[in-house]
Motif scaffolding. Structure first.
Motif, PDB file in Angstrom:
ATOM      1  N   TRP A 139       6.584   0.721  10.174  1.00  0.00           N
ATOM      2  CA  TRP A 139       6.160   1.802   9.291  1.00  0.00           C
ATOM      3  C   TRP A 139       5.198   1.263   8.244  1.00  0.00           C
ATOM      4  O   TRP A 139       5.102   0.058   8.039  1.00  0.00           O
ATOM      5  N   SER A 140       4.448   2.177   7.614  1.00  0.00           N
ATOM      6  CA  SER A 140       3.469   1.800   6.608  1.00  0.00           C
ATOM      7  C   SER A 140       3.733   2.566   5.315  1.00  0.00           C
ATOM      8  O   SER A 140       4.374   3.620   5.313  1.00  0.00           O
ATOM      9  N   GLU A 141       3.208   2.023   4.243  1.00  0.00           N
ATOM     10  CA  GLU A 141       3.421   2.624   2.933  1.00  0.00           C
ATOM     11  C   GLU A 141       2.204   2.368   2.050  1.00  0.00           C
ATOM     12  O   GLU A 141       1.552   1.337   2.158  1.00  0.00           O
ATOM     13  N   GLU A 142       1.896   3.322   1.206  1.00  0.00           N
ATOM     14  CA  GLU A 142       0.883   3.107   0.173  1.00  0.00           C
ATOM     15  C   GLU A 142       1.389   3.710  -1.132  1.00  0.00           C
ATOM     16  O   GLU A 142       2.018   4.768  -1.136  1.00  0.00           O
ATOM     17  N   ILE A 143       1.126   3.015  -2.208  1.00  0.00           N
ATOM     18  CA  ILE A 143       1.518   3.479  -3.533  1.00  0.00           C
ATOM     19  C   ILE A 143       0.279   3.499  -4.419  1.00  0.00           C
ATOM     20  O   ILE A 143      -0.296   2.443  -4.722  1.00  0.00           O
ATOM     21  N   GLU A 144      -0.163   4.697  -4.760  1.00  0.00           N
ATOM     22  CA  GLU A 144      -1.300   4.903  -5.655  1.00  0.00           C
ATOM     23  C   GLU A 144      -2.600   4.273  -5.150  1.00  0.00           C
ATOM     24  O   GLU A 144      -3.446   3.869  -5.933  1.00  0.00           O
ATOM     25  N   LEU A 145      -2.762   4.190  -3.830  1.00  0.00           N
ATOM     26  CA  LEU A 145      -4.043   3.733  -3.283  1.00  0.00           C
ATOM     27  C   LEU A 145      -5.011   4.892  -3.092  1.00  0.00           C
ATOM     28  O   LEU A 145      -6.222   4.711  -3.165  1.00  0.00           O
ATOM     29  N   VAL A 146      -4.465   6.084  -2.842  1.00  0.00           N
ATOM     30  CA  VAL A 146      -5.295   7.270  -2.649  1.00  0.00           C
ATOM     31  C   VAL A 146      -5.407   8.071  -3.944  1.00  0.00           C
ATOM     32  O   VAL A 146      -6.486   8.478  -4.343  1.00  0.00           O
ATOM     33  N   SER A 147      -4.282   8.290  -4.603  1.00  0.00           N
ATOM     34  CA  SER A 147      -4.269   9.055  -5.853  1.00  0.00           C
ATOM     35  C   SER A 147      -3.251   8.455  -6.805  1.00  0.00           C
ATOM     36  O   SER A 147      -2.151   8.054  -6.380  1.00  0.00           O
ATOM     37  N   GLU A 148      -3.587   8.417  -8.061  1.00  0.00           N
ATOM     38  CA  GLU A 148      -2.675   7.904  -9.080  1.00  0.00           C
ATOM     39  C   GLU A 148      -1.390   8.727  -9.085  1.00  0.00           C
ATOM     40  O   GLU A 148      -1.406   9.950  -9.026  1.00  0.00           O
ATOM     41  N   GLY A 149      -0.261   8.025  -9.134  1.00  0.00           N
ATOM     42  CA  GLY A 149       1.034   8.679  -9.246  1.00  0.00           C
ATOM     43  C   GLY A 149       1.659   9.109  -7.938  1.00  0.00           C
ATOM     44  O   GLY A 149       2.791   9.576  -7.928  1.00  0.00           O
ATOM     45  N   LEU A 150       0.942   8.966  -6.807  1.00  0.00           N
ATOM     46  CA  LEU A 150       1.470   9.412  -5.523  1.00  0.00           C
ATOM     47  C   LEU A 150       1.801   8.239  -4.612  1.00  0.00           C
ATOM     48  O   LEU A 150       1.168   7.185  -4.659  1.00  0.00           O
ATOM     49  N   ARG A 151       2.803   8.457  -3.800  1.00  0.00           N
ATOM     50  CA  ARG A 151       3.287   7.442  -2.854  1.00  0.00           C
ATOM     51  C   ARG A 151       3.448   8.086  -1.485  1.00  0.00           C
ATOM     52  O   ARG A 151       3.850   9.249  -1.380  1.00  0.00           O
ATOM     53  N   SER A 152       3.120   7.340  -0.430  1.00  0.00           N
ATOM     54  CA  SER A 152       3.216   7.871   0.930  1.00  0.00           C
ATOM     55  C   SER A 152       3.858   6.857   1.867  1.00  0.00           C
ATOM     56  O   SER A 152       3.742   5.646   1.664  1.00  0.00           O
ATOM     57  N   MET A 153       4.507   7.391   2.907  1.00  0.00           N
ATOM     58  CA  MET A 153       4.994   6.575   4.019  1.00  0.00           C
ATOM     59  C   MET A 153       4.491   7.193   5.305  1.00  0.00           C
ATOM     60  O   MET A 153       4.338   8.421   5.392  1.00  0.00           O
ATOM     61  N   GLY A 154       4.230   6.347   6.317  1.00  0.00           N
ATOM     62  CA  GLY A 154       3.741   6.835   7.597  1.00  0.00           C
ATOM     63  C   GLY A 154       4.354   6.066   8.756  1.00  0.00           C
ATOM     64  O   GLY A 154       4.629   4.869   8.638  1.00  0.00           O
ATOM     65  N   VAL A 155       4.569   6.768   9.874  1.00  0.00           N
ATOM     66  CA  VAL A 155       5.135   6.176  11.086  1.00  0.00           C
ATOM     67  C   VAL A 155       4.332   6.690  12.277  1.00  0.00           C
ATOM     68  O   VAL A 155       4.045   7.889  12.365  1.00  0.00           O
ATOM     69  N   ALA A 156       3.962   5.814  13.192  1.00  0.00           N
ATOM     70  CA  ALA A 156       3.128   6.183  14.336  1.00  0.00           C
ATOM     71  C   ALA A 156       3.948   6.752  15.485  1.00  0.00           C
ATOM     72  O   ALA A 156       5.122   6.409  15.683  1.00  0.00           O
ATOM     73  N   ALA A 157       3.306   7.640  16.255  1.00  0.00           N
ATOM     74  CA  ALA A 157       3.827   8.121  17.535  1.00  0.00           C
ATOM     75  C   ALA A 157       2.934   7.546  18.635  1.00  0.00           C
ATOM     76  O   ALA A 157       1.737   7.323  18.413  1.00  0.00           O
ATOM     77  N   PHE A 158       3.497   7.325  19.820  1.00  0.00           N
ATOM     78  CA  PHE A 158       2.801   6.571  20.862  1.00  0.00           C
ATOM     79  C   PHE A 158       2.680   7.341  22.169  1.00  0.00           C
ATOM     80  O   PHE A 158       3.480   8.230  22.469  1.00  0.00           O
ATOM     81  N   ASP A 159       1.670   6.928  22.986  1.00  0.00           N
ATOM     82  CA  ASP A 159       1.498   7.527  24.305  1.00  0.00           C
ATOM     83  C   ASP A 159       2.211   6.680  25.350  1.00  0.00           C
ATOM     84  O   ASP A 159       2.947   5.743  25.027  1.00  0.00           O
ATOM     85  N   HIS A 160       1.969   6.981  26.627  1.00  0.00           N
ATOM     86  CA  HIS A 160       2.679   6.292  27.700  1.00  0.00           C
ATOM     87  C   HIS A 160       2.230   4.840  27.864  1.00  0.00           C
ATOM     88  O   HIS A 160       2.901   4.053  28.531  1.00  0.00           O
ATOM     89  N   ASN A 161       1.094   4.477  27.258  1.00  0.00           N
ATOM     90  CA  ASN A 161       0.626   3.092  27.285  1.00  0.00           C
ATOM     91  C   ASN A 161       1.041   2.310  26.042  1.00  0.00           C
ATOM     92  O   ASN A 161       0.525   1.214  25.801  1.00  0.00           O
ATOM     93  N   GLU A 162       1.944   2.904  25.253  1.00  0.00           N
ATOM     94  CA  GLU A 162       2.435   2.282  24.023  1.00  0.00           C
ATOM     95  C   GLU A 162       1.337   2.149  22.973  1.00  0.00           C
ATOM     96  O   GLU A 162       1.395   1.284  22.109  1.00  0.00           O
ATOM     97  N   ARG A 163       0.359   3.031  23.042  1.00  0.00           N
ATOM     98  CA  ARG A 163      -0.723   3.034  22.058  1.00  0.00           C
ATOM     99  C   ARG A 163      -0.531   4.211  21.101  1.00  0.00           C
ATOM    100  O   ARG A 163      -0.163   5.306  21.528  1.00  0.00           O
ATOM    101  N   PRO A 164      -0.807   4.009  19.815  1.00  0.00           N
ATOM    102  CA  PRO A 164      -0.593   5.103  18.851  1.00  0.00           C
ATOM    103  C   PRO A 164      -1.593   6.232  19.056  1.00  0.00           C
ATOM    104  O   PRO A 164      -2.789   5.991  19.205  1.00  0.00           O
ATOM    105  N   VAL A 165      -1.091   7.461  19.079  1.00  0.00           N
ATOM    106  CA  VAL A 165      -1.968   8.621  19.215  1.00  0.00           C
ATOM    107  C   VAL A 165      -2.075   9.402  17.910  1.00  0.00           C
ATOM    108  O   VAL A 165      -3.001  10.192  17.721  1.00  0.00           O
ATOM    109  N   ALA A 166      -1.114   9.199  17.016  1.00  0.00           N
ATOM    110  CA  ALA A 166      -1.097   9.912  15.742  1.00  0.00           C
ATOM    111  C   ALA A 166      -0.028   9.270  14.870  1.00  0.00           C
ATOM    112  O   ALA A 166       0.675   8.348  15.296  1.00  0.00           O
ATOM    113  N   ALA A 167       0.088   9.768  13.656  1.00  0.00           N
ATOM    114  CA  ALA A 167       1.148   9.293  12.763  1.00  0.00           C
ATOM    115  C   ALA A 167       1.672  10.463  11.950  1.00  0.00           C
ATOM    116  O   ALA A 167       0.938  11.410  11.635  1.00  0.00           O
ATOM    117  N   LEU A 168       2.946  10.401  11.621  1.00  0.00           N
ATOM    118  CA  LEU A 168       3.576  11.354  10.724  1.00  0.00           C
ATOM    119  C   LEU A 168       3.697  10.686   9.365  1.00  0.00           C
ATOM    120  O   LEU A 168       4.048   9.508   9.274  1.00  0.00           O
TER     121      LEU A 168
END
Length: 272
Positions: free
Chosen positions: A201-230
């Motif tokens: 998983w990935s995380e950013e704290i105030e890299l995009v906007s001051e005061g905001l924090r985000s987490m992200g997790v990838a979803a994968f296709d049948h070749n184990e390659r990421p197609v998107a992230a939530l």
């Protein structure tokens, strides 16, 4: 001779180019031209000519230090295009809606487009609660942000090869910042992405906007390659849940989306 056989016989370069792309797609590392020509039974002169065209068009990248080739950014984008729009959104929307209601905060679906994160879906909780933060001005549908600054983008970038990262960020100036924070060199970004890939998983704290924090997790296709992230974004000082809970909910959602597109997540190495 059938029409298909006639077309195939008159377009050997097209077939060889596709063979080269499929061969590179099946390899985890870089491949030298001589080895590629040998494995595919292509004359070396033809292999070099086709590789040169593919490099010019961005489908293949050449790494001079290793004198070898890997998939380029254009191949990554084409490979993601199948699930990039309506089919992916249709499968993801009910998952995002469920996650948003569980967390009581906004959840996004994002994809990688070149070196940018593009947000395809945004789901808010069905019932507004006290303390919810509206991040519409930051991550609305269709908004593009530098991928290396977003948790959504880094969750996908974490599974890129070194060659792909060099193609995405060829100059130090490409690693821009929005708040004065974030990776300033490719080496720093690689280190961050290696950590994200290891933990899943990935995380950013105030890299995009001051005061905001985000987490992200990838979803994968049948070749184990990421197609998107939530991903989910909230005010860092007013989170309704412990960040570990947010991460677990996102991981569950990403696993559901991976299954929905008949994908398979890559195995993670054991730590400790």
């Amino acid at each position: 001779m059938s029409e298909r056989e006639t077309i195939s016989s008159t377009s050997p370069a097209v077939g060889r180019a596709l063979d080269i792309l499929l061969h590179l797609a099946g390899r985890s590392g870089l491949v030298q031209a001589a080895a590629l020509a040998r494995d595919l039974g292509i004359p070396r002169s033809s292999a070099y000519h086709i590789l040169s065209v593919l490099v010019d068009r961005g489908f293949v990248t050449y790494v001079p230090k290793e004198q070898a080739y890997g998939l380029g950014v254009a191949s990554f984008e084409i490979g993601s295009a199948y699930l990039r729009h309506e089919p992916l959104e249709r499968r993801a929307r009910p998952i995002l809606r469920s996650l948003s209601n569980r967390l009581g905060q906004t959840v996004h679906l994002g994809i990688l487009h070149g070196a940018e994160t593009v947000y395809l879906l945004k789901e808010r909780p069905s019932t507004a609660r006290s303390g919810d933060v509206d991040v519409a001005l930051v991550t609305d549908i269709g908004v593009r942000l530098p991928a290396h600054l977003t948790a959504n983008g880094c969750a996908i970038l974490a599974h890129s090869t070194d060659a792909q990262l060099r193609a995405l960020f060829p100059r130090p100036g490409d690693l821009i910042t929005r708040t004065g924070k974030g990776p300033r060199s490719l080496a720093e970004l690689r280190s961050q992405l290696a950590r994200d890939r290891e933990r899943g998983w990935s995380e950013e704290i105030e890299l995009v906007s001051e005061g905001l924090r985000s987490m992200g997790v990838a979803a994968f296709d049948h070749n184990e390659r990421p197609v998107a992230a939530l991903s989910s974004t909230w005010h860092r000082h007013h989170c309704r849940h412990d960040p570990d809970h947010v991460r677990e909910v996102l991981q569950q959602g990403a696993a559901r989306l991976t299954a929905a597109v008949s994908g398979r997540a890559p195995a993670r190495r054991a730590t400790g």
